[in-house]
Each structure stands twice: as C-alpha cells, then as structure tokens.
Design an enzyme around this catalytic site. Structure first.
Site, PDB file in Angstrom:
ATOM      1  N   LYS A  13       0.830  -1.208   0.000  1.00  0.00           N
ATOM      2  CA  LYS A  13       0.000   0.000   0.000  1.00  0.00           C
ATOM      3  C   LYS A  13       0.867   1.261   0.000  1.00  0.00           C
ATOM      4  CE  LYS A  13      -2.136  -1.076   3.912  1.00  0.00           C
ATOM      5  NZ  LYS A  13      -1.501  -2.357   4.280  1.00  0.00           N
ATOM      6  N   ARG A  87      -9.467   0.806   9.177  1.00  0.00           N
ATOM      7  CA  ARG A  87      -9.121  -0.577   9.510  1.00  0.00           C
ATOM      8  C   ARG A  87     -10.249  -1.288  10.239  1.00  0.00           C
ATOM      9  NH1 ARG A  87      -3.188   0.510   9.531  1.00  0.00           N
ATOM     10  NH2 ARG A  87      -2.054  -1.425   9.815  1.00  0.00           N
ATOM     11  N   ARG A 126      11.924  -6.214   4.624  1.00  0.00           N
ATOM     12  CA  ARG A 126      11.631  -4.843   4.233  1.00  0.00           C
ATOM     13  C   ARG A 126      12.488  -3.808   4.981  1.00  0.00           C
ATOM     14  NH1 ARG A 126       5.459  -2.640   4.608  1.00  0.00           N
ATOM     15  NH2 ARG A 126       5.652  -2.824   6.859  1.00  0.00           N
ATOM     16  N   ARG A 160      11.436  -1.323  10.374  1.00  0.00           N
ATOM     17  CA  ARG A 160      10.427  -0.998  11.363  1.00  0.00           C
ATOM     18  C   ARG A 160      10.492  -1.973  12.521  1.00  0.00           C
ATOM     19  NH1 ARG A 160       4.782   0.031   8.369  1.00  0.00           N
ATOM     20  NH2 ARG A 160       4.122  -1.106  10.217  1.00  0.00           N
ATOM     21  N   ARG A 171      -0.231  -8.917  13.551  1.00  0.00           N
ATOM     22  CA  ARG A 171      -0.863  -7.895  12.704  1.00  0.00           C
ATOM     23  C   ARG A 171      -1.751  -8.542  11.641  1.00  0.00           C
ATOM     24  NH1 ARG A 171       4.488  -5.421  11.124  1.00  0.00           N
ATOM     25  NH2 ARG A 171       3.500  -3.941   9.736  1.00  0.00           N
TER      26      ARG A 171
HETATM   27  P1  AMP Z   1       0.809   0.572   9.373  1.00  0.00           P
HETATM   28  O1  AMP Z   1       2.021   1.397   9.094  1.00  0.00           O
HETATM   29  O2  AMP Z   1      -0.408   1.017   8.593  1.00  0.00           O
HETATM   30  O3  AMP Z   1       1.066  -0.907   9.248  1.00  0.00           O
HETATM   31  O4  AMP Z   1       0.427   0.843  10.908  1.00  0.00           O
HETATM   32  C1  AMP Z   1       1.329   0.545  11.959  1.00  0.00           C
HETATM   33  C2  AMP Z   1       0.556   0.391  13.280  1.00  0.00           C
HETATM   34  O5  AMP Z   1      -0.113   1.622  13.593  1.00  0.00           O
HETATM   35  C3  AMP Z   1      -0.558  -0.652  13.265  1.00  0.00           C
HETATM   36  O6  AMP Z   1      -0.083  -1.964  13.517  1.00  0.00           O
HETATM   37  C4  AMP Z   1      -1.478  -0.125  14.379  1.00  0.00           C
HETATM   38  O7  AMP Z   1      -0.916  -0.406  15.654  1.00  0.00           O
HETATM   39  C5  AMP Z   1      -1.389   1.373  14.163  1.00  0.00           C
HETATM   40  N1  AMP Z   1      -2.413   1.847  13.190  1.00  0.00           N
HETATM   41  C6  AMP Z   1      -2.175   2.411  11.974  1.00  0.00           C
HETATM   42  N2  AMP Z   1      -3.326   2.750  11.360  1.00  0.00           N
HETATM   43  C7  AMP Z   1      -4.318   2.385  12.199  1.00  0.00           C
HETATM   44  C8  AMP Z   1      -5.735   2.422  12.125  1.00  0.00           C
HETATM   45  N3  AMP Z   1      -6.378   2.915  11.040  1.00  0.00           N
HETATM   46  N4  AMP Z   1      -6.454   1.945  13.183  1.00  0.00           N
HETATM   47  C9  AMP Z   1      -5.838   1.470  14.280  1.00  0.00           C
HETATM   48  N5  AMP Z   1      -4.499   1.362  14.421  1.00  0.00           N
HETATM   49  C10 AMP Z   1      -3.729   1.803  13.382  1.00  0.00           C
END
Ligand code: AMP
Length: 215
Positions: A13, A87, A126, A160, A171
């Site tokens: 994404k 989400r 990654r 990360r 996740r």
């Molecule tokens: P991402 O970079 O989108 O994988 O997000 C990293 C982490 O941020 C996720 O594993 C969640 O802990 C938190 N997070 C990001 N976006 C959301 C969302 N829309 N709702 C809830 N938690 C989020």
C-alpha cells in the site's frame, strides 16, 4: 478523486501510495506514518500508542479518526489516498461521514490481494529510506550497492520495529479479525476493485492507474 488502498501489512500500500503522489499529485494519508511520527516526537499521543503499535494491535478508533479529521481540511492535491485507514467498520463509517462533511466522497477502494506466506517473506525483508520513506526489500528490491536511496540519495535505512515475525503474525491476525470485513463492506457500497498485489511493482502500478482512469 479519493481512494483507499486496502490490504494486509506488507501488501504494498505504501509503495503504491507514494507512486500515486509522485505521478498524480495525490496526497497520501497514512495513519501508521502519522502514529510513527507522533512516537518519534515523544508527544503524549506517541507515548500512548507506542506499546500498542509494537504489539501489532490497533490503536483506538477515536485516535485515528481524529488524526484523519485533522488532515481532511488540508490541501488534497488531486485527491487523498487513504493508506492503512480505515481498519475497522467504525472507521469506515466515520470516513464516509467526514468526507461528506467536506463535500467530498470516496471514489474507489483498491484491494491489494496477496498470499500470507509471501507477505511474511516480504515484510521480514523490508527496509525503508530514513529520509524519504522509499521502500526496499533485501531480495526483490535491494538498497543499491552504492548505499544511496534511488529517490533521494539518502544513506540511512530503517527497519520498522514491528516488522518482525511475531508482531507480523499478530498484525495479520488483527487484519483478518477486523479489517478484512471492509472488503465486503466496500463491495456492497460498489466501491471495491481488487488487484494482484503480488505482481511486480510496475504491474501493480499499471493496474491501479487503469482503475483510476476508469473511475
Ligand atoms: P501501518 O504502518 O499502517 O502498518 O500501521 C502501523 C501500526 O499503527 C498498526 O499496527 C497499528 O498499531 C497502528 N495503526 C495504523 N493505522 C491504524 C488504524 N487505522 N487503526 C488502528 N491502528 C492503526
């Protein structure tokens, strides 16, 4: 035009969102990036979400909806790309309402379909450029031998903290428990289009472009 990129962690994404920013002048809104920035700044919010993120759990709907709300009034360029948001069904409903309040709507939800085993392999390899966020992969798209980012020439690369196997499995579990319901939700809203997220980056980008042209 406003779109959502939907898919599990590691589906690509962020990579596709950055391309759309460069090529089409759209604006990426990544709640994950916003939360990482809050964590890095040591703010109150950052401290509150740090452990939750490290575990791979979702932060509250209220927090992420608030973050998106703050950004919706800002310059959208030629449209917003929602990346990692919504989400949950609550977030999806909230996004619809927030967009309507700004006289806008959602044009397409593009699902990047991937296979779980490939995801685990992809994510644990990654890394990203610390300066511009360009995404690399040890096997399929390594950092150039020069050690310089192809986009900005930066020389620092990050992995990360939550890109480890244990956190990733969690996740994925959270994705299937909460977020995958949005596929049905947006299908029912006649917004959903699915593409093969395991194809080469260029092919995925072409498929995404084709969808935007037809929208
Ligand atoms: P991402 O970079 O989108 O994988 O997000 C990293 C982490 O941020 C996720 O594993 C969640 O802990 C938190 N997070 C990001 N976006 C959301 C969302 N829309 N709702 C809830 N938690 C989020």
């Amino acid at each position: 035009m406003n779109i959502i990129l939907l898919g599990p962690p590691g589906a690509g994404k962020g990579t596709q969102a950055r391309r759309l920013e460069t090529e089409r002048g759209m604006v990426q809104l990544s709640t994950g990036d916003m939360l990482r920035a809050a964590r890095a700044s040591g703010s109150d919010l950052g401290r509150r979400v740090s452990e939750i993120m490290a575990r791979g759990d979702l932060v509250t709907d209220e927090i992420v909806i608030g973050l998106i709300e703050e950004r919706l009034g800002t310059d959208a360029g030629s449209g917003f790309i929602f990346d990692g948001f919504p989400r949950t069904l609550v977030q999806a409903d909230a996004l619809g309402e927030l967009l309507a309040r700004h006289g806008q709507s959602l044009d397409r939800v593009i699902e990047l379909q991937v296979d779980d085993a490939a995801l685990v392999a992809r994510i644990s390899a990654r890394s990203t450029c610390a300066t511009c966020g360009e995404v690399y992969n040890d096997r399929t798209r390594p950092v150039p031998a020069s050690g310089r980012c192809v986009t900005c020439g930066g020389t620092d690369f990050n992995r990360r903290a939550d890109d480890n196997e244990q956190s990733l499995h969690h996740r994925l579990f959270v994705y299937y428990r909460e977020t995958s319901r949005l596929i049905g939700y947006y299908w029912a809203h006649r917004k959903l289009v699915s593409v093969d997220g395991l194809a080469e980056i260029e092919e995925v980008a072409e498929a995404v472009s084709g969808i935007l042209e037809e929208a």
